[in-house]
Every structure is written in structure tokens, then in C-alpha cells.
Scaffold this active site. Sequence first.
Site, short mmCIF file in Angstrom:
data_model
loop_
_atom_site.label_atom_id
_atom_site.label_comp_id
_atom_site.label_asym_id
_atom_site.label_seq_id
_atom_site.Cartn_x
_atom_site.Cartn_y
_atom_site.Cartn_z
N GLU A 212 12.86 10.75 -8.48
CA GLU A 212 13.01 12.40 -9.09
C GLU A 212 13.35 13.30 -8.00
O GLU A 212 13.84 14.14 -8.18
CB GLU A 212 11.54 12.60 -9.84
CG GLU A 212 11.61 11.78 -11.18
CD GLU A 212 10.33 11.95 -11.98
OE1 GLU A 212 10.44 12.66 -12.93
OE2 GLU A 212 9.32 11.63 -11.23
N LYS B 64 11.47 19.42 -18.81
CA LYS B 64 12.40 18.66 -17.85
C LYS B 64 13.47 17.68 -18.75
O LYS B 64 12.86 17.11 -19.93
CB LYS B 64 11.57 17.38 -17.29
CG LYS B 64 12.47 16.46 -16.33
CD LYS B 64 11.50 15.42 -15.68
CE LYS B 64 10.94 16.12 -14.54
NZ LYS B 64 10.34 14.89 -13.63
#
Length: 118
Positions: A21, A98
Amino acid sequence: MDTITLCNIKLYAYHGCLEEETLIGSDYRVDVKVKADLRKPAATDILEDTADYVLINQIVEEEMKVPSKLLEHVARRIADRILHEIRMVEQGKVKVSKINPPINGDVSSVSVNYSFTR
């Protein structure tokens, strides 16, 4: 108390607990609502008298560039800077989302809602 709201600020950032990520990054959306007394700017029509939404957007963009493991941490940094840099803001909310999180499920987004007050 009056409100100024910024909706759906779209950004690409590098937040998360997984190593990939922070390397690959992903899409995010941020919403900010601040509360302040807007009677003076409503009367004067002077930018310096209000909680400038251009500055709020700039704060969001700058804080989203700093990688964090948790969305909660990013939201708090945004809130702290708003309170520090825009003295007339009394309280508000920051929502950090997100988009398409890597959670092994069909989830379009995950969000953290963070409330703050002076």
C-alpha cells in the site's frame, strides 16, 4: 454555527499497514465540514474574514501526501492543521475514504469519520 463543506476531494496517496500500500498507493476521497460564525464574511465580502475553502483543500492535499498506516492518523492531522491555521473554525468533521481497499472482499471503500472541536 454556520458550515463550510468540501465534498469528494479526490487524491492518490500511500497510506496503509501493508507494505504494498505504501509502495503502490491507491485512490482516496476526503470530505471536510467545518463550523464557524460566518456573519462577518457574509457582511464584509472579504476573503480574509472567512474560513477559506482553498486553504482547507490545500491542507488536505498536503497532509494526504504524508504516508500513514492508519486513516485515523491522517484525519487527525488534517483536523489539527485546520484548527491551527484557521482560527475562526470552532469544530468540524473529516472523512477519509480509501477506494477499493485490499481487504479480500467486494468493498467499494472504507472510511474513517473524525470529529474535532476547538
